[in-house]
Design an enzyme around this catalytic site. Structure first.
Site, PDB file in Angstrom:
ATOM      1  N   GLU A 158       0.799  -1.240   0.000  1.00 45.00           N
ATOM      2  CA  GLU A 158       0.000   0.000   0.000  1.00 45.00           C
ATOM      3  C   GLU A 158       0.828   1.286   0.000  1.00 45.00           C
ATOM      4  OE1 GLU A 158      -2.788  -0.466   3.232  1.00 45.00           O
ATOM      5  OE2 GLU A 158      -3.729  -2.203   2.290  1.00 45.00           O
ATOM      6  N   GLU A 263      -6.021 -10.945  -1.305  1.00 46.58           N
ATOM      7  CA  GLU A 263      -6.881 -10.739  -0.117  1.00 46.58           C
ATOM      8  C   GLU A 263      -8.336 -10.706  -0.560  1.00 46.58           C
ATOM      9  OE1 GLU A 263      -5.556  -7.407   2.267  1.00 46.58           O
ATOM     10  OE2 GLU A 263      -3.457  -7.870   1.915  1.00 46.58           O
TER      11      GLU A 263
HETATM   12  C1  XIL Z   1      -6.496  -6.358   8.176  1.00 48.23           C
HETATM   13  C2  XIL Z   1      -6.826  -7.544   9.097  1.00 48.23           C
HETATM   14  O1  XIL Z   1      -7.667  -8.435   8.402  1.00 48.23           O
HETATM   15  C3  XIL Z   1      -7.494  -7.056  10.354  1.00 48.23           C
HETATM   16  O2  XIL Z   1      -7.660  -8.133  11.280  1.00 48.23           O
HETATM   17  C4  XIL Z   1      -6.667  -5.952  11.006  1.00 48.23           C
HETATM   18  O3  XIL Z   1      -7.377  -5.425  12.107  1.00 48.23           O
HETATM   19  C5  XIL Z   1      -6.384  -4.837  10.014  1.00 48.23           C
HETATM   20  O4  XIL Z   1      -5.748  -5.388   8.858  1.00 48.23           O
HETATM   21  N1  XIL Z   1      -4.941  -4.685   3.602  1.00 48.23           N
HETATM   22  C6  XIL Z   1      -3.971  -5.504   4.099  1.00 48.23           C
HETATM   23  C7  XIL Z   1      -4.289  -6.395   5.251  1.00 48.23           C
HETATM   24  O5  XIL Z   1      -2.890  -5.603   3.509  1.00 48.23           O
HETATM   25  O6  XIL Z   1      -3.167  -6.636   6.063  1.00 48.23           O
HETATM   26  C8  XIL Z   1      -5.412  -5.857   6.090  1.00 48.23           C
HETATM   27  O7  XIL Z   1      -5.739  -6.827   7.082  1.00 48.23           O
HETATM   28  C9  XIL Z   1      -6.598  -5.513   5.214  1.00 48.23           C
HETATM   29  C10 XIL Z   1      -6.246  -4.465   4.190  1.00 48.23           C
END
Ligand code: XIL
Length: 373
Positions: A158, A263
């Protein structure tokens, strides 16, 4: 009368059997996602601390049965893995890697350089040299610790704003844009055999896509290795369109890098006005309009979700030569982060398994798709 009673009994037992069509019953069929997609791409899931530590539950047998790749949902982020400059907590990450090895999985590392869930000590670095020393040692210590055991890493997560410019993170502010190239250089020095990814949300968005493409070109032009792009895939029931996802896959593949969907989850809930992507600091108020299915998901939406997953996976299969891995962000609707993001306390239904770990329509819509695609 006796015959009627007997038939009634048979009908009732059948009904019980059908309603018990849970994960155990598909076990017996010898079908699973990972088997179906074996020759296509890895099918992964993100796992949390409880799932890493609990080796004997129904959930852990589901994980090893359905998935052949894992990502740590939180425990390898810098605030947990490297909370102080001189302290690494490798206990949970050791267990995470052992879990993957025990189940013969492709193990992914998430994530090395990220502005969120960041170890606070990084923010004390005042200039380029201090930050470079900190970043190099962070990246190399962690990669070397699991050399040959973790197979790919999200080196940078990111780094882009929505308009394609670089996010003003502590890394950019201290080191300028070369922190990106250096992060990949240090990662490849630590383990030249790793697959190194840049990972972000909204990677289908045109401006962000252009930003990602020029970042990757810049890294490559300097002779530094970058192997792939991670499209997070925090998507919605209607957006982004299949056409836009396809164009993005084609654009990234044209750079000569692999594509991973890292994701994946599909929200069925209303999106608060103005929200783009998955910037985890964004929060909105909860109310009835924003949480329309607090008890169950109506059948019509369940079917819509299954169709949406089906369309998306047909596209992935069409471009299977470009896609290395598709990872879901969690296992079941019970533990998805989308119950609390971007609004706390909602009831969302974004994954393939429901709150009792039963496979949903969406699961069945994907299971046998590879046979014909
Ligand atoms: C999220 C997790 O799923 C949550 O449990 C945590 O509170 C916040 O992070 N992008 C990413 C992930 O790269 O690491 C994030 O995961 C979601 C957005």
């Amino acid at each position: 009368m006796k015959i009627i009673k007997q038939s009634l009994l048979i009908v009732m037992s059948l009904a019980v059997l059908i309603s018990c069509k849970n994960y155990n019953s598909i076990n017996t069929k010898e079908l699973s996602l990972k088997k179906s997609y074996k020759d296509k791409f890895y099918i992964g899931t993100a796992i949390n601390q409880r799932q890493i530590e609990d080796n004997n539950s129904l959930e852990s047998s589901l994980i090893s049965k359905e998935f052949n790749s894992i990502t740590a949902e939180n425990i390898m982020k810098s605030m947990f893995l490297h909370p102080k400059e001189d302290t690494f907590n490798f206990d949970l990450s050791d267990k995470y890697v052992a879990f993957g090895e025990k189940n013969n999985m492709f193990i992914h590392g998430h994530t090395l350089i990220w502005h969120s869930q960041l170890a606070p000590w990084f923010k004390l670095k005042k200039d380029s040299l201090e930050m470079a020393v900190a970043m190099e040692s962070h990246i190399k210590t962690i990669i070397e610790k699991y050399k040959g055991r973790i197979h790919s890493w999200d080196v940078v997560n990111e780094a882009l704003n929505e308009d394609g410019t670089l996010r003003k993170s502590v890394f950019l502010n201290t080191m300028g844009k070369e922190y990106l190239t250096l992060a990949f250089k240090w990662a490849s020095e630590a383990d030249p055999n790793l697959d190194l990814y840049y990972n972000d949300y909204n990677m289908t968005d045109l401006k962000k896509r252009q930003g990602a493409i020029s970042m990757i070109k810049h890294i490559k032009e300097q002779g530094v290795k970058i192997d792939g792009v991670g499209m997070q895939g925090h998507w919605h029931i209607d957006t982004p369109s299949i056409e836009v996802i396809e164009q993005s896959i084609l654009d990234y593949a044209a750079l000569g890098v692999k594509i991973a969907i890292t994701e994946l989850d599909i929200s069925v809930l209303p999106n608060p006005w103005g929200l783009v992507g998955a910037e985890i600091s964004q929060r909105f108020e909860n109310n009835k309009l924003m949480n329309p299915y607090p008890k169950t998901l109506p059948d019509s939406i369940q079917t819509k979700l299954a169709d949406r997953y089906n369309d998306i996976f047909k596209l992935f299969l069409k471009h299977q030569d470009k896609i290395s891995r598709v990872t879901f962000w969690g296992i079941s609707d019970k533990q998805t982060w989308l119950n609390n993001f971007p609004i706390k306390g909602r009831t969302n239904y974004p994954l393939l398994f429901d709150r009792e770990l039963k496979p949903k329509k969406a699961f069945y819509s994907l299971l046998e798709l590879p046979k014909n695609n």
